[in-house]
Design an enzyme around this catalytic site. Sequence first.
Site, mmCIF file in Angstrom:
data_model
loop_
_atom_site.group_PDB
_atom_site.id
_atom_site.type_symbol
_atom_site.label_atom_id
_atom_site.label_comp_id
_atom_site.label_asym_id
_atom_site.label_seq_id
_atom_site.Cartn_x
_atom_site.Cartn_y
_atom_site.Cartn_z
ATOM 1 N N HIS A 170 -16.379 9.412 62.031
ATOM 2 C CA HIS A 170 -17.197 9.217 63.235
ATOM 3 C C HIS A 170 -17.579 10.570 63.840
ATOM 4 O O HIS A 170 -18.727 10.791 64.228
ATOM 5 C CB HIS A 170 -16.428 8.442 64.313
ATOM 6 C CG HIS A 170 -16.139 7.010 64.009
ATOM 7 N ND1 HIS A 170 -14.902 6.451 64.205
ATOM 8 C CD2 HIS A 170 -16.932 6.022 63.544
ATOM 9 C CE1 HIS A 170 -14.946 5.166 63.882
ATOM 10 N NE2 HIS A 170 -16.165 4.880 63.467
ATOM 11 N N LYS A 175 -11.976 -8.749 69.910
ATOM 12 C CA LYS A 175 -11.483 -8.070 68.706
ATOM 13 C C LYS A 175 -10.041 -7.574 68.856
ATOM 14 O O LYS A 175 -9.511 -6.975 67.936
ATOM 15 C CB LYS A 175 -12.376 -6.856 68.400
ATOM 16 C CG LYS A 175 -13.568 -7.162 67.503
ATOM 17 C CD LYS A 175 -14.170 -5.860 67.018
ATOM 18 C CE LYS A 175 -15.218 -6.062 65.943
ATOM 19 N NZ LYS A 175 -15.789 -4.779 65.518
#
Length: 174
Positions: A23, A47
Amino acid sequence: MSQNHAGVVAIYPGSFDPITSGHLDVIERGSRFCDRLIVAILRNESKSPLFSVEERTEMLRDVTSHCPNVEIDNFGGLLADYAMRKQARVIVRGIRAISDYEKELQMALMNRRLQPELETIFLLAGEQYSFISSRLVKEVFRLGGDITGLVPPSVELRLRARLAQPVANETAKL
Ligand code: PNS
């Protein structure tokens, strides 16, 4: 920055639970071709994230402090709507391998249908990061594997601290 890029606002959306070295590589590459890069954390409690949005924000701010045109934000709802609110016309996504392509293509085309002026730009993360995902990092770390270099050092410390915590609730589980 060339004149053509003046005023380009781009969004790099994701879960970042937690941010990985892959990332960070995409953030560094992406921040070079826009004036503002907004790293946008999806607020999605369904999630069961390991880290709260606030913790993920702190980690992202910490590891991107050397990138002056990078901002950290969070969003709920449709990414296309959020991009419009931020007056961004570019979405940045990282592609690690061909297996990412199908899902990314679907998302890019859906976002373009929702907001035709929104362009998705795919960046290739460095090949040394092509196998890294937040999910795998968490799994390997939980099982005692070495994750050196897969996440920034400060994120590894956070993971270590989180693993050391007694599991008081679901979200404390890796
Ligand atoms: O890091 P991730 O989990 O692959 O990121 C996925 C993300 C956050 C980019 C995607 O789930 C998203 O944009 N969610 C927001 C809801 C939305 O706009 N859904 C339609 C997208 S086509």
